[in-house]
Design an enzyme around this catalytic site. Structure first.
Site, mmCIF file in Angstrom:
data_model
loop_
_atom_site.group_PDB
_atom_site.id
_atom_site.type_symbol
_atom_site.label_atom_id
_atom_site.label_comp_id
_atom_site.label_asym_id
_atom_site.label_seq_id
_atom_site.Cartn_x
_atom_site.Cartn_y
_atom_site.Cartn_z
ATOM 1 N N HIS A 1 1.574 3.558 1.963
ATOM 2 C CA HIS A 1 1.354 4.875 2.772
ATOM 3 C C HIS A 1 3.211 4.711 3.103
ATOM 4 C CE1 HIS A 1 -2.210 3.971 5.471
ATOM 5 N NE2 HIS A 1 -2.202 5.087 4.900
ATOM 6 N N ASP B 1 -0.293 -3.994 6.084
ATOM 7 C CA ASP B 1 -1.111 -3.604 7.473
ATOM 8 C C ASP B 1 -2.769 -3.578 7.451
ATOM 9 O OD1 ASP B 1 1.520 -1.875 7.925
ATOM 10 O OD2 ASP B 1 0.650 0.086 7.904
ATOM 11 N N ASP C 1 6.058 4.741 5.030
ATOM 12 C CA ASP C 1 5.973 4.216 5.424
ATOM 13 C C ASP C 1 6.643 2.399 5.288
ATOM 14 O OD1 ASP C 1 3.679 3.711 7.009
ATOM 15 O OD2 ASP C 1 3.817 2.967 8.752
ATOM 16 N N HIS C 2 6.449 1.915 4.105
ATOM 17 C CA HIS C 2 5.882 1.016 3.113
ATOM 18 C C HIS C 2 6.673 1.099 1.740
ATOM 19 C CE1 HIS C 2 3.582 -1.254 5.367
ATOM 20 N NE2 HIS C 2 3.570 -0.061 6.339
ATOM 21 N N HIS D 1 0.854 -1.499 -0.187
ATOM 22 C CA HIS D 1 -0.209 0.041 0.250
ATOM 23 C C HIS D 1 0.896 1.648 0.067
ATOM 24 C CE1 HIS D 1 1.126 -0.520 4.727
ATOM 25 N NE2 HIS D 1 0.071 0.845 4.508
ATOM 26 N N HIS E 1 -7.670 -0.228 5.240
ATOM 27 C CA HIS E 1 -6.329 0.940 5.874
ATOM 28 C C HIS E 1 -5.866 1.300 5.016
ATOM 29 C CE1 HIS E 1 -3.017 1.515 8.231
ATOM 30 N NE2 HIS E 1 -1.765 1.520 6.507
ATOM 31 N N HIS F 1 4.340 -4.424 10.657
ATOM 32 C CA HIS F 1 4.782 -4.118 12.167
ATOM 33 C C HIS F 1 4.919 -5.076 13.342
ATOM 34 C CE1 HIS F 1 3.783 0.347 10.959
ATOM 35 N NE2 HIS F 1 3.142 0.669 10.519
HETATM 36 ZN ZN LIG Z 1 0.156 1.993 6.665
#
Ligand SMILES: [Zn+2]
Length: 272
Positions: free
Chosen positions: A75, A150, A77-78, A73, A131, A188
């Protein structure tokens, strides 16, 4: 490999099963990076790219060469490590079709049911929105491996940011329907906090009590709490248990639809 006379499908799976190796490591604050390596071809995929440095370190440590990045996805942090990794390795970037515009340097977009090859390994794409609106998971069926980003965490699930609780519940049920032995890698390390919340919903769930002890041990030994398995999550993760009568009753939602029960559990976790 020696030729074999017309093996049936099960035999083929047994003979060829598990050529994949995985390597798990932490990135950023509490993100996981993971590499999937095909021992036969040498191809190696990073599942998401939270941060280039730890991924480069993992490649150095394993001696594997990065061929692909499989994005779950959009985001940051990915995806924050994609540009540097692509610049260095010229790897292919595969991303969810429904949010590819938000992801840098995408080479190939995929959606529900598509096959993604990593050397000789093959993943099926599962769309798991909620998400984010276009979130996907990668399921390597013959390896009994799934990378769920996530959407599903051990004893938890992602926040419902772009979708509805109903959408997220359907996505979780889709993952819950994978074979029970499937090993689940998520984005995570949230397990301990998730367990503290889960115990407010199902304090007497014996599988959850056992998982709490296991995760406490793993954490004390500075080991990751993942991968988990579908069977383990079915037994102990309240977000996969919204259609269990005792769970509905525990959150004051007896007799309500599973998606409504899920929404209540998710709302409680948001405030926990
Ligand atoms: Zn995420």
């Amino acid at each position: 490999m020696p030729a074999k006379a017309a093996p049936d499908i099960n035999e083929t799976r047994r003979d060829c099963a598990m050529p994949a190796k995985t390597h798990l490591f932490l990135c950023l604050q509490d993100n996981y990076g993971v590499l999937v390596h095909d021992t036969a071809s040498g191809a190696t995929a990073a599942i998401d790219a939270p941060e280039a440095g730890p991924i480069e370190a993992a490649l150095n440590k394993t001696g594997w060469k990065l061929s692909d990045i499989l994005v779950t996805h959009h985001h940051g942090d990915h995806t924050g490590g994609i540009a540097a990794l692509k610049d260095h390795h010229r790897c292919r970037v595969v991303a969810p079709r429904n949010e590819a515009a938000k992801i840098p340097l995408v080479d190939e977009t995929v959606g529900e049911g598509d096959a993604v090859k990593v050397g000789g390994l093959s993943a099926r794409v599962l769309e798991t929105p909620g998400h984010t609106a276009g979130h996907i998971a990668y399921w390597f069926a013959s390896e009994a491996l799934a990378f769920v980003g996530d959407t599903l965490f051990s004893i938890g699930c992602g926040r419902v940011i772009e979708g509805t609780p109903e959408m997220m519940w359907r996505s979780l049920v889709k993952l819950r329907d994978l074979p029970g032995e499937t090993r689940i890698y998520c984005g995570h390390e949230y397990t301990q906090a998730n367990i503290r919340f889960a115990q407010t919903v199902e304090p007497d769930n014996l599988a959850l009590i056992a998982r709490a002890a296991e995760a406490a041990d793993q954490t004390a030994q500075h080991k990751p709490t993942i991968p988990t398995t579908i069977d383990s999550e079915k037994a102990a993760n309240p977000f996969l248990r919204a259609d269990v009568a005792e769970v509905a009753e525990a959150v004051g939602m007896a007799g309500k639809a599973a998606a409504q029960v899920f929404a209540e559990i998710r709302a409680r976790k948001n405030k926990f």
